[in-house]
Design an enzyme around this catalytic site. Structure first.
Site, mmCIF file in Angstrom:
data_model
loop_
_atom_site.group_PDB
_atom_site.id
_atom_site.type_symbol
_atom_site.label_atom_id
_atom_site.label_comp_id
_atom_site.label_asym_id
_atom_site.label_seq_id
_atom_site.Cartn_x
_atom_site.Cartn_y
_atom_site.Cartn_z
ATOM 1 N N ASP A 242 -9.175 0.172 1.929
ATOM 2 C CA ASP A 242 -8.915 0.832 1.102
ATOM 3 C C ASP A 242 -10.410 -0.352 0.339
ATOM 4 O OD1 ASP A 242 -6.663 1.155 1.154
ATOM 5 O OD2 ASP A 242 -5.651 0.117 -0.217
ATOM 6 N N THR B 123 -3.179 5.068 -4.066
ATOM 7 C CA THR B 123 -2.063 5.734 -3.711
ATOM 8 C C THR B 123 -0.480 5.412 -4.034
ATOM 9 O OG1 THR B 123 -1.622 4.281 -2.249
ATOM 10 C CG2 THR B 123 -2.679 6.342 -1.611
ATOM 11 N N THR B 124 -0.844 4.479 -4.786
ATOM 12 C CA THR B 124 0.432 3.923 -5.439
ATOM 13 C C THR B 124 0.381 4.742 -6.549
ATOM 14 O OG1 THR B 124 0.980 1.838 -4.078
ATOM 15 C CG2 THR B 124 2.158 2.324 -6.196
ATOM 16 N N ASP C 230 0.946 -0.740 -0.240
ATOM 17 C CA ASP C 230 -0.203 0.139 -0.026
ATOM 18 C C ASP C 230 1.230 1.081 0.268
ATOM 19 O OD1 ASP C 230 -2.288 1.338 0.188
ATOM 20 O OD2 ASP C 230 -1.692 1.891 2.242
#
Length: 540
Positions: free
Chosen positions: A405, A107-108, A74
């Site tokens: 998530d 997020t990545t 994550d």
């Protein structure tokens, strides 16, 4: 003037000039050197996360200063646990965190995109283009990409009947996580939790009603959704009943003990008779408190504070089961779920302030005698708890992050029910649209547009690379097919399913999430490009 970091002097002609103090203790970067330093730092952070992108992305092991180990892919968690010193590196950490706070997923991708934009900006700076022209060009290109995303998005109705479609979206989010071997179960748990608490008319989801608990032991497949509240506590006495039905709960924040004066006091006991009187008084007060709770109709007491063995014994003898040391957030959730009121004083306890539920039971795990209390069949069935299981603490923590998530992405669909297709399909389509827009421009902005289009391709390139495919060949084929077939659903076949049609493969992403990624990455890049002077204390 006392705060001014220097002095004003005059030359022989009376012209003023400034002498700055402590310049030898200052480190300063200006102009193109400052920009290059910032771009290099951001690209380094992005390259660390790049290998974690997609369903075949690799995990990172983060070891804290005290030896605590976290294994995750994550993006927000990795950056949060990294010890980043560079100022621009810290901005990248905040970028991932803001994407996590707003959407919960992607997020990545947002960090990889920001790194790619800065890489393209570096080559434009080498051509002599002014950073402000690059930043403004990127902003206009981002607006073009966002408009194109709106045009290729599809409506995705969210209601109780579209549960299966929502599960497909949640599975896409969970596809890159450690829970991938049972992502169907996790997706069902996440979707059922959101549908339980969602107000579909107002298009709102109250996350306060969803609690995610973890318990080490068992298999990941043993994870479950409890339509009620799970607390990591047991009955205060081992002989109290383990299962209660049709329960009335007294939710108390006052301790089970005799009343004490608020001021400092001393009590002198001069004889055995006085001591016995004191003991008798305490015993009578305990009995009065317990009977007051019972007279209100309560069959279970939930206490925020603890109580001693004497009070515990009295509760058992009076057939009033109790749970002690329950935390504040759990007290509030129990009150919401059972429709009860939190009572601060025993004198205020009345039957109408009691909560009600159909079943209270203790769950026992394995041979370690670990127990948790489950409050089910509540009057307000909207409060739910997700209980995650796993073989060790790291897996349980990663499962909790993964399900969070999935919860966030389903919530974003409740708020904005439009979707685009994943696997880099949306990025390739936007890249082609921005490149077409660049051809229509006669100004210098066309360079920034083309650079933005190239940066968008970083996502499908990373997906292909992490899946063991040839990145350039895969991207070239996708761009050619999307342009010739006019099909924006074609993406990278990460899972070797012999199909690039992401719609057929059910690789679905929220439009809101994708737009947020592009907007946040562009904002950060624009801010970095506008910094041309950095002053910091020199290294000692």
């Amino acid at each position: 003037m006392s705060m001014f970091p220097g002095t004003v002097a005059f030359d022989e002609f009376g012209r003023p000039f400034i002498i700055l103090r402590d310049q030898e203790n200052q480190k300063r970067l200006t102009g193109i050197d400052a920009l290059k330093s910032h771009i290099q730092a951001a690209r380094l952070i992005a390259s660390i996360l790049r290998t974690s992108l997609g369903p075949r992305g690799l995990d990172k092991m983060m070891v804290s200063a005290d030896g605590e180990v976290t294994v995750t892919n994550d993006g927000a968690t990795i950056l949060k646990l990294m010890d980043v010193d560079h100022e621009i590196g810290k901005l990248m950490v905040q970028l991932a965190q803001s994407q996590d706070d707003e959407i919960g997923d992607g997020t990545t991708g947002v960090v990889v995109l920001a790194g790619a934009l800065l890489e393209q900006a570096s080559s434009l700076l080498d051509k002599g283009i002014h950073p402000i022209r690059i930043a403004d060009g990127f902003e206009m290109a981002a607006a073009t990409a966002l408009t194109h995303l709106d045009s290729i998005s599809e409506a995705f109705p969210v209601n109780k009947d579209t549960r299966d479609n929502l599960i497909k979206v949640a599975r896409t989010t969970l596809g890159s996580k450690v829970v991938v071997k049972c992502h169907q179960l996790m997706a069902e748990i996440a979707v059922d939790a959101i549908l339980s608490v969602a107000d579909l008319e107002k298009r709102d989801v109250n996350f306060e009603l969803i609690k995610v608990e973890g318990k080490v032991g068992g298999r990941m497949e043993d994870s479950m959704l409890v339509r009620g509240v799970v607390i990591n506590k047991t009955m205060s006495h081992s002989q109290m009943p383990k299962v209660l039905k049709d329960v009335k709960l007294a939710i108390l924040t006052c301790p089970f003990e005799p009343p004490k004066p608020k001021t400092k006091h001393k009590l002198q006991v001069g004889s055995a008779e006085e001591y016995r009187d004191l003991r008798r008084y305490e015993h009578e007060k305990f009995l009065e408190i317990v009977r007051r709770v019972k007279d209100a109709g309560a069959t279970l007491a939930i206490c925020q504070w603890g109580f001693d063995d004497e009070a515990n014994h009295l509760l058992l003898s009076e057939d009033l089961p109790a749970v002690r040391w329950v935390g504040g957030p759990e007290m509030e959730l129990i009150a919401i779920a059972t429709g009860g009121r939190i009572v601060p004083r025993f004198e205020e306890l009345t039957p109408d302030k009691l909560g009600s539920c159909g079943l209270v039971r203790e769950l026992t795990f394995g041979t370690s005698k670990d127990e948790m209390l489950v409050i089910e069949q509540c009057s307000n069935s909207r409060a739910v708890t997700l209980l995650m299981r796993g073989g060790n603490r790291m897996i349980v923590e990663e499962a909790k992050r993964s399900v969070h998530d999935a919860l966030c992405i389903v919530r974003s669909l409740v708020q904005d029910s439009r979707v685009v297709y994943g696997g880099g399909a949306a990025e390739v389509s936007c890249s082609l649209a921005v490149a077409r827009a660049a051809d229509k421009l006669s100004s210098l902005d066309q360079y920034a547009y083309r650079a933005f289009a190239d940066a968008l391709e970083a996502i499908p390139l990373a997906l292909a690379e992490n899946s063991g495919l040839s990145p350039i060949d895969t991207l070239s084929e996708l761009k050619a097919r999307q342009a010739s077939e006019n099909n924006s659903n074609l993406g990278v076949d990460c899972m070797s399913n012999d199909s690039n049609d992401m719609k057929a493969m059910n690789v679905i992403e929220s439009l809101h999430s994708k737009k947020q990624q592009i907007a946040l990455a562009t904002q950060l890049v624009k801010m970095i490009l506008k910094i041309d002077d950095v002053r910091s204390p020199a290294d000692q």
